[in-house]
Scaffold this motif. Sequence first.
Motif, PDB file in Angstrom:
ATOM      1  N   ASP A  97       0.849  -1.206   0.000  1.00  0.00           N
ATOM      2  CA  ASP A  97       0.000   0.000   0.000  1.00  0.00           C
ATOM      3  C   ASP A  97       0.884   1.256   0.000  1.00  0.00           C
ATOM      4  N   ALA A  98       1.942   1.225  -0.792  1.00  0.00           N
ATOM      5  CA  ALA A  98       2.882   2.351  -0.803  1.00  0.00           C
ATOM      6  C   ALA A  98       2.217   3.631  -1.290  1.00  0.00           C
ATOM      7  N   CYS A  99       2.588   4.741  -0.691  1.00  0.00           N
ATOM      8  CA  CYS A  99       2.103   6.047  -1.143  1.00  0.00           C
ATOM      9  C   CYS A  99       3.272   7.025  -1.056  1.00  0.00           C
ATOM     10  N   VAL A 100       3.602   7.642  -2.186  1.00  0.00           N
ATOM     11  CA  VAL A 100       4.770   8.534  -2.232  1.00  0.00           C
ATOM     12  C   VAL A 100       4.375   9.891  -2.810  1.00  0.00           C
ATOM     13  N   PRO A 101       5.216  10.920  -2.588  1.00  0.00           N
ATOM     14  CA  PRO A 101       4.968  12.194  -3.263  1.00  0.00           C
ATOM     15  C   PRO A 101       4.887  11.957  -4.767  1.00  0.00           C
ATOM     16  N   ILE A 102       4.013  12.701  -5.428  1.00  0.00           N
ATOM     17  CA  ILE A 102       3.701  12.431  -6.835  1.00  0.00           C
ATOM     18  C   ILE A 102       4.949  12.498  -7.716  1.00  0.00           C
ATOM     19  N   SER A 103       5.937  13.302  -7.327  1.00  0.00           N
ATOM     20  CA  SER A 103       7.161  13.426  -8.138  1.00  0.00           C
ATOM     21  C   SER A 103       7.972  12.138  -8.134  1.00  0.00           C
ATOM     22  N   GLU A 155      -3.648   3.844   2.745  1.00  0.00           N
ATOM     23  CA  GLU A 155      -5.083   3.785   3.021  1.00  0.00           C
ATOM     24  C   GLU A 155      -5.559   2.532   3.739  1.00  0.00           C
ATOM     25  N   HIS A 156      -4.775   1.468   3.769  1.00  0.00           N
ATOM     26  CA  HIS A 156      -5.264   0.237   4.385  1.00  0.00           C
ATOM     27  C   HIS A 156      -5.121   0.238   5.900  1.00  0.00           C
ATOM     28  N   GLY A 157      -4.215   1.059   6.397  1.00  0.00           N
ATOM     29  CA  GLY A 157      -3.964   1.082   7.826  1.00  0.00           C
ATOM     30  C   GLY A 157      -2.828   0.157   8.219  1.00  0.00           C
ATOM     31  N   VAL A 158      -2.537   0.149   9.502  1.00  0.00           N
ATOM     32  CA  VAL A 158      -1.389  -0.568  10.026  1.00  0.00           C
ATOM     33  C   VAL A 158      -1.770  -1.977  10.466  1.00  0.00           C
ATOM     34  N   GLY A 159      -2.814  -2.053  11.304  1.00  0.00           N
ATOM     35  CA  GLY A 159      -3.294  -3.351  11.772  1.00  0.00           C
ATOM     36  C   GLY A 159      -2.175  -4.182  12.355  1.00  0.00           C
ATOM     37  N   GLN A 160      -2.121  -5.449  11.943  1.00  0.00           N
ATOM     38  CA  GLN A 160      -0.996  -6.291  12.337  1.00  0.00           C
ATOM     39  C   GLN A 160       0.059  -6.326  11.240  1.00  0.00           C
ATOM     40  N   GLY A 161      -0.393  -6.115   9.991  1.00  0.00           N
ATOM     41  CA  GLY A 161       0.478  -6.355   8.844  1.00  0.00           C
ATOM     42  C   GLY A 161       1.600  -5.356   8.686  1.00  0.00           C
ATOM     43  N   LYS A 162       1.386  -4.104   9.116  1.00  0.00           N
ATOM     44  CA  LYS A 162       2.384  -3.064   8.840  1.00  0.00           C
ATOM     45  C   LYS A 162       3.046  -2.517  10.110  1.00  0.00           C
ATOM     46  N   ARG A 163       2.874  -3.228  11.237  1.00  0.00           N
ATOM     47  CA  ARG A 163       3.410  -2.709  12.490  1.00  0.00           C
ATOM     48  C   ARG A 163       4.925  -2.562  12.467  1.00  0.00           C
ATOM     49  N   ASP A 164       5.570  -3.484  11.734  1.00  0.00           N
ATOM     50  CA  ASP A 164       7.035  -3.487  11.748  1.00  0.00           C
ATOM     51  C   ASP A 164       7.631  -2.218  11.148  1.00  0.00           C
ATOM     52  N   TYR A 165       6.836  -1.503  10.339  1.00  0.00           N
ATOM     53  CA  TYR A 165       7.398  -0.359   9.629  1.00  0.00           C
ATOM     54  C   TYR A 165       7.151   0.969  10.337  1.00  0.00           C
ATOM     55  N   LEU A 166       6.371   0.959  11.416  1.00  0.00           N
ATOM     56  CA  LEU A 166       6.010   2.218  12.053  1.00  0.00           C
ATOM     57  C   LEU A 166       7.222   2.951  12.609  1.00  0.00           C
TER      58      LEU A 166
END
Lengths: 455, 455
Positions: free
Chosen positions: A340-346, A415-426
């Motif tokens: 669910d990567a989101c980056v600056p448009i550039s 947009e998907h949120g952190v939940g359990q899946g993305k905790r490691d990256y916080l």
Amino acid sequence: MNTTHSACLAALQQRFGEQFSQGQSQREQHCHTTTWIKPQLPDAVVFARSTEDVQDLVKICAAHQCPIVPFGVGSSLEGQLNAPYGGISVDLSGMDQILEVHQADLAVTLQPGVTREALNHYLRDTGLFFPIDPGANASLGGMVATRASGTNAVRYGTIRENVLSLKVVTADGQLIRTSSRAKKSAAGYDLTHLMIGSEGTLGIITEITLKLHGIPEQITAGQCTFDSVTSACQAVAQVIQLGLPLARMELLDALQVKACNQYSGLNLPEMPLLLLEFHGSGTAVAEQVEMFSQIAMDHGGNAPVFAKSTEERNQLWKARHDAYWASRALRPGCQAHTTDACVPISRLAECVTQTQEDLEASGLIAPIVGHVGDGNFHALLLVDEQNPDELARAKAAVSRIAKRAIEMGGTCTGEHGVGQGKRDYLDLEHGAGVGLMQAIKRALDPNNLFNPGKL
Amino acid sequence: MNTTHSACLAALQQRFGEQFSQGQSQREQHCHTTTWIKPQLPDAVVFARSTEDVQDLVKICAAHQCPIVPFGVGSSLEGQLNAPYGGISVDLSGMDQILEVHQADLAVTLQPGVTREALNHYLRDTGLFFPIDPGANASLGGMVATRASGTNAVRYGTIRENVLSLKVVTADGQLIRTSSRAKKSAAGYDLTHLMIGSEGTLGIITEITLKLHGIPEQITAGQCTFDSVTSACQAVAQVIQLGLPLARMELLDALQVKACNQYSGLNLPEMPLLLLEFHGSGTAVAEQVEMFSQIAMDHGGNAPVFAKSTEERNQLWKARHDAYWASRALRPGCQAHTTDACVPISRLAECVTQTQEDLEASGLIAPIVGHVGDGNFHALLLVDEQNPDELARAKAAVSRIAKRAIEMGGTCTGEHGVGQGKRDYLDLEHGAGVGLMQAIKRALDPNNLFNPGKL
């Protein structure tokens, strides 16, 4: 069952009667995760019908230190509904009343179990609509809790920009209102935005006042092919930089188009594709279409093709909405690992291109689809979990995608949120900010009652 | 001087040398309040030049339990800069560097002491601008801290919708970043929005990344008279309900117009007046102008008159920006008591009408001016504070205005913030939500170091 919660379960059984269930199938249904994340069952499910139900539930659970996991329709993707410490899944889908349409204020007040499709169906004769559209027919409570966005965010913003006020049950069972219905306010801390995206960890949302928008005079949908995802993304970036207010700009890579064609019976050209929608007055749409076409062709795109009827337009977006299931049908029996990567448009073109090359080099099957107007895209890795080597390669690629986005000045989850899946990256993304988040959590939920083990 | 802070002052003197001042005039300048609120002087002023300065200041003050009050340019209206418990005013106006224009991402990263006029001057050759315009040439740090908005919020949103990310020094002297530069994110609690509007009570902002917007192809400004504020507000409500994206819609009542004419040497018709600005492509502006004119005339307004040159347009907005000082010049020697009601647009006409009647019945001189497109308006009560009866009538009227807005589903402060002036209304407006705010404050600033006695 977690036996430490047995006294709590007995109290809940007594208070909620038929609204209470310990049945295995109910418990399984209330933590299904739609993805690779393994289910962790709650001890019981309570079907809330009112704010008072939620307050009573919280008070009983607080007295017994029993965790509570809010449940809308179960369309989240990061394990938000799992119950790693047991406890109660509170199903809010029965709180599905639209309480008041504030027609003259372009707003609506509703309960959290209303789905976005039900809301727009209800509004059909008012000339108004709610634009935020994450694909799944999610509950609005769930959308607020995960800070959802979706295909219309380019023009209308995400759910973050479209909530006026919330009512929330706090950890001591009190009901609070986060703000008034005024369009703006400088009165005190922004509790509304603190609750949006808190994934059920700070309180339980029991009422939502949303902004609505007038249905535009003209809606034109279309598609435009490019020879690479790179050039498609470069065109998108220029559209954004010129401030063209397109409603929707969705990227599908060739594999994703193929999946959609097979799943939805379409004949879209199987090459990198932008799906588009233009909203506005007749003249405004004509202007936007002309400018977009010029930009697309400047980047080697083909002339856009437009839907000829509302049916054709709906078919196009239905296919886009079914992209998740279409992708999964490419490899039946495999698990889905989403990014669910989101980056600056550039940085978008670079990020999508590198991701596609990375996935190919890793020998993974992973269609790419994205809300590229926001700099946000998903790779859906279809993984045979019986194959340890493939699973390891997939996990490594998911990790690289999250880190790449963060390194490019973006986020691992748009947009998907952190939940359990993305905790490691916080930690990587927020650094010392995580300490502030933890302090807020401890302050508002000192006993870690609400959705423990998430975010 | 508050003698309990003397050890702290000595430590600061040593660390900051010439950046430290205990001079009476500096202390007075750093708590001037522009309004009726009485000055409460800090013990000293520190002129910060870098983030490290701010971190060191916070660490020294934390060690001595000495309060810190952030200062931008001193244009706030609710006593945000006062130091009721003494302590240090940290002047951030020297942190005025624009660090990076992210041209392709429509964003800019800058220090908090940059003013909005300095920013737009810097951007003049980029084709981009920053639209949020509260009238005063405020610092951007101050605008973020008070959740400011102003005349352009109808189309572009308030500062709340235009901040991508902040760097903030927390109560333990750590530097945190609230989020990435991505346009959207679902990663963790929304620290950005928690800091926006926190009025220096949760942390000190040392870096800001803002969204920018493309300068529209066409800008047309104009004015339109009505026979009453009621009909003017009704026209505005309909413009909003139809979704016309006007950039600016400002109401001035007849007395405010008279004040502006006198102060700025203009000849505007001295009757209820809307000042307008339309942004967009040539055809979009033409469409908006035509629709607006029709709506105005449907509500008994006269045909709008448009500015014929950029100079004329600038003169009009300069007069609007000077409205505060123009009003004060109506009664030299009197104090200004501001109100900042903001209500749902459907209640605007009723709220403004009742307020005008109330002020008249109270025998008070109080021009009305408002960002009515947002449902927000100000009455500026010009009060002879030597007259106890008049002062009492003014305070009662200010209180009724705040309560009326809250009862109509709105807020007592749309954009000025709470500070000291609006604290009494927070309980009424937020109820149990105030308890949450207090818990957050205790969690992030356990020693009540940051701007104590505010918000």
